[in-house]
Design a protein around this motif. Structure first.
Motif, PDB file in Angstrom:
ATOM      1  N   LEU A 280       0.836  -1.201   0.000  1.00 41.76           N
ATOM      2  CA  LEU A 280       0.000   0.000   0.000  1.00 41.76           C
ATOM      3  C   LEU A 280       0.871   1.252   0.000  1.00 41.76           C
ATOM      4  O   LEU A 280       0.592   2.215  -0.720  1.00 41.76           O
ATOM      5  CB  LEU A 280      -0.931   0.005   1.215  1.00 41.76           C
TER       6      LEU A 280
ATOM      7  N   GLN B 186       1.010   4.075  -2.887  1.00 47.91           N
ATOM      8  CA  GLN B 186       0.778   5.480  -2.603  1.00 47.91           C
ATOM      9  C   GLN B 186       1.921   6.354  -3.102  1.00 47.91           C
ATOM     10  O   GLN B 186       1.689   7.425  -3.651  1.00 47.91           O
ATOM     11  CB  GLN B 186       0.566   5.683  -1.101  1.00 47.91           C
TER      12      GLN B 186
ATOM     13  N   CYS C  25       1.513   6.631  -6.819  1.00 50.15           N
ATOM     14  CA  CYS C  25       0.418   7.548  -7.175  1.00 50.15           C
ATOM     15  C   CYS C  25       0.829   9.000  -6.999  1.00 50.15           C
ATOM     16  O   CYS C  25       0.507   9.853  -7.844  1.00 50.15           O
ATOM     17  CB  CYS C  25      -0.815   7.251  -6.337  1.00 50.15           C
TER      18      CYS C  25
END
Length: 75
Positions: A12, A16, A19
Motif C-alpha cells: 500500500l 501510494q 500515485c
C-alpha cells in the motif's frame, strides 16, 4: 501507531508513493504545456528531465522554473 488498527502493508505504501509521483509528473506536464508549450515549437521530455532547460537566461527557462515551482506547490 499511525495507521490505527490496520496492519503494516508495504505494498500500500509503495502504491501510494507511485500515485503521488504520477500526480506530480501529471501536474508538471500540465504546467509545462501551459507555460512552455506556448513558447517552443515542439514539447519533449527534455523539459521534464534535463537540467540544462532550468536556466534563468531565457524566457523559456523561467517558464520551466515556474512550472516546477507551481507543480511543487500543487503537490
Amino acid at each position: 501507531m499511525f495507521y490505527g488498527t490496520v496492519v503494516w502493508d508495504p505494498w500500500l505504501i509503495v502504491a501510494q508513493i507511485g500515485c503521488i509521483q504520477c500526480l506530480y509528473y501529471l501536474t508538471l506536464g500540465i504546467f509545462l504545456e501551459i507555460l512552455v508549450g506556448s513558447r517552443v515549437s515542439r514539447m519533449s521530455l527534455v523539459y521534464f528531465f534535463d537540467y540544462a532547460t532550468v536556466t534563468a537566461s531565457t524566457v523559456s527557462g523561467w517558464c520551466v522554473i515556474a512550472s516546477f515551482l507551481l507543480s511543487s506547490l500543487a503537490g
